[in-house]
Design a protein around this motif. Sequence first.
Motif, PDB file in Angstrom:
ATOM      1  N   MET A  24       5.288  17.327   1.693  1.00  0.00           N
ATOM      2  CA  MET A  24       4.501  16.759   0.604  1.00  0.00           C
ATOM      3  C   MET A  24       3.134  16.254   1.062  1.00  0.00           C
ATOM      4  O   MET A  24       2.196  16.223   0.272  1.00  0.00           O
ATOM      5  N   GLN A  25       3.006  15.871   2.316  1.00  0.00           N
ATOM      6  CA  GLN A  25       1.718  15.399   2.824  1.00  0.00           C
ATOM      7  C   GLN A  25       0.647  16.460   2.620  1.00  0.00           C
ATOM      8  O   GLN A  25      -0.455  16.156   2.159  1.00  0.00           O
ATOM      9  N   LYS A  26       0.970  17.686   2.930  1.00  0.00           N
ATOM     10  CA  LYS A  26       0.001  18.774   2.780  1.00  0.00           C
ATOM     11  C   LYS A  26      -0.337  19.008   1.310  1.00  0.00           C
ATOM     12  O   LYS A  26      -1.497  19.177   0.958  1.00  0.00           O
ATOM     13  N   LYS A  27       0.684  19.015   0.475  1.00  0.00           N
ATOM     14  CA  LYS A  27       0.456  19.269  -0.954  1.00  0.00           C
ATOM     15  C   LYS A  27      -0.348  18.155  -1.620  1.00  0.00           C
ATOM     16  O   LYS A  27      -1.141  18.412  -2.509  1.00  0.00           O
ATOM     17  N   ALA A  28      -0.116  16.920  -1.197  1.00  0.00           N
ATOM     18  CA  ALA A  28      -0.785  15.764  -1.814  1.00  0.00           C
ATOM     19  C   ALA A  28      -2.115  15.428  -1.152  1.00  0.00           C
ATOM     20  O   ALA A  28      -2.796  14.513  -1.583  1.00  0.00           O
ATOM     21  N   HIS A  29      -2.457  16.167  -0.093  1.00  0.00           N
ATOM     22  CA  HIS A  29      -3.719  15.941   0.629  1.00  0.00           C
ATOM     23  C   HIS A  29      -3.841  14.502   1.112  1.00  0.00           C
ATOM     24  O   HIS A  29      -4.869  13.855   0.909  1.00  0.00           O
ATOM     25  N   LEU A  30      -2.774  14.020   1.752  1.00  0.00           N
ATOM     26  CA  LEU A  30      -2.760  12.659   2.289  1.00  0.00           C
ATOM     27  C   LEU A  30      -2.949  12.702   3.803  1.00  0.00           C
ATOM     28  O   LEU A  30      -2.422  13.586   4.468  1.00  0.00           O
ATOM     29  N   ASP A  31      -3.697  11.739   4.325  1.00  0.00           N
ATOM     30  CA  ASP A  31      -3.914  11.711   5.777  1.00  0.00           C
ATOM     31  C   ASP A  31      -2.725  11.026   6.467  1.00  0.00           C
ATOM     32  O   ASP A  31      -1.811  10.506   5.822  1.00  0.00           O
ATOM     33  N   ASP A  32      -2.748  11.042   7.792  1.00  0.00           N
ATOM     34  CA  ASP A  32      -1.633  10.499   8.563  1.00  0.00           C
ATOM     35  C   ASP A  32      -1.433   9.002   8.338  1.00  0.00           C
ATOM     36  O   ASP A  32      -0.295   8.530   8.316  1.00  0.00           O
ATOM     37  N   VAL A  33      -2.506   8.263   8.159  1.00  0.00           N
ATOM     38  CA  VAL A  33      -2.399   6.817   7.912  1.00  0.00           C
ATOM     39  C   VAL A  33      -1.713   6.565   6.570  1.00  0.00           C
ATOM     40  O   VAL A  33      -0.834   5.707   6.455  1.00  0.00           O
ATOM     41  N   GLU A  70       0.830  -1.202   0.000  1.00  0.00           N
ATOM     42  CA  GLU A  70       0.000   0.000   0.000  1.00  0.00           C
ATOM     43  C   GLU A  70       0.868   1.257   0.000  1.00  0.00           C
ATOM     44  O   GLU A  70       0.590   2.209  -0.715  1.00  0.00           O
ATOM     45  N   GLY A  71       1.925   1.245   0.791  1.00  0.00           N
ATOM     46  CA  GLY A  71       2.834   2.396   0.834  1.00  0.00           C
ATOM     47  C   GLY A  71       3.497   2.643  -0.502  1.00  0.00           C
ATOM     48  O   GLY A  71       3.613   3.780  -0.945  1.00  0.00           O
ATOM     49  N   LYS A  72       3.934   1.573  -1.157  1.00  0.00           N
ATOM     50  CA  LYS A  72       4.557   1.715  -2.483  1.00  0.00           C
ATOM     51  C   LYS A  72       3.542   2.249  -3.481  1.00  0.00           C
ATOM     52  O   LYS A  72       3.851   3.134  -4.271  1.00  0.00           O
ATOM     53  N   ALA A  87       1.936   7.379   6.909  1.00  0.00           N
ATOM     54  CA  ALA A  87       2.648   6.337   7.650  1.00  0.00           C
ATOM     55  C   ALA A  87       2.974   5.171   6.718  1.00  0.00           C
ATOM     56  O   ALA A  87       4.080   4.613   6.788  1.00  0.00           O
ATOM     57  N   SER A  88       2.060   4.824   5.833  1.00  0.00           N
ATOM     58  CA  SER A  88       2.306   3.745   4.868  1.00  0.00           C
ATOM     59  C   SER A  88       3.452   4.111   3.931  1.00  0.00           C
ATOM     60  O   SER A  88       4.334   3.290   3.662  1.00  0.00           O
ATOM     61  N   ILE A  89       3.440   5.338   3.436  1.00  0.00           N
ATOM     62  CA  ILE A  89       4.513   5.794   2.543  1.00  0.00           C
ATOM     63  C   ILE A  89       5.840   5.814   3.286  1.00  0.00           C
ATOM     64  O   ILE A  89       6.856   5.337   2.784  1.00  0.00           O
ATOM     65  N   SER A  90       5.839   6.347   4.481  1.00  0.00           N
ATOM     66  CA  SER A  90       7.064   6.427   5.282  1.00  0.00           C
ATOM     67  C   SER A  90       7.613   5.038   5.582  1.00  0.00           C
ATOM     68  O   SER A  90       8.820   4.802   5.477  1.00  0.00           O
ATOM     69  N   ASN A  91       6.740   4.106   5.927  1.00  0.00           N
ATOM     70  CA  ASN A  91       7.181   2.733   6.194  1.00  0.00           C
ATOM     71  C   ASN A  91       7.773   2.093   4.949  1.00  0.00           C
ATOM     72  O   ASN A  91       8.773   1.378   5.027  1.00  0.00           O
ATOM     73  N   TYR A  92       7.153   2.351   3.801  1.00  0.00           N
ATOM     74  CA  TYR A  92       7.690   1.821   2.548  1.00  0.00           C
ATOM     75  C   TYR A  92       9.081   2.378   2.288  1.00  0.00           C
ATOM     76  O   TYR A  92      10.025   1.634   1.995  1.00  0.00           O
ATOM     77  N   ILE A  93       9.234   3.695   2.398  1.00  0.00           N
ATOM     78  CA  ILE A  93      10.535   4.326   2.125  1.00  0.00           C
ATOM     79  C   ILE A  93      11.589   3.797   3.098  1.00  0.00           C
ATOM     80  O   ILE A  93      12.684   3.437   2.688  1.00  0.00           O
TER      81      ILE A  93
END
Length: 58
Positions: free
Chosen positions: A36-45, A3-5, A48-54
């Motif tokens: 980028m979270q603010k610009k991409a309108h992504l929530d914290d969950v 999901e993060g990827k 967290a998925s993106i951060s875990n993937y990276i």
Amino acid sequence: MAEGKNLYDNSCARCHKLYEPKKFSQEEWKPILTRMQKKAHLDDVQMASISNYITSQL
């Protein structure tokens, strides 16, 4: 991790080229992802998925 990827590939690539996770250290990624979270309108969950993937790719 999948999901993060997927979120990274699809949300981040809408506006710019994707960077290889190893291009930056974990400490360098933190402010990038926060900005980028603010610009991409992504929530914290989602972030967290993106951060875990990276982090898993470092």
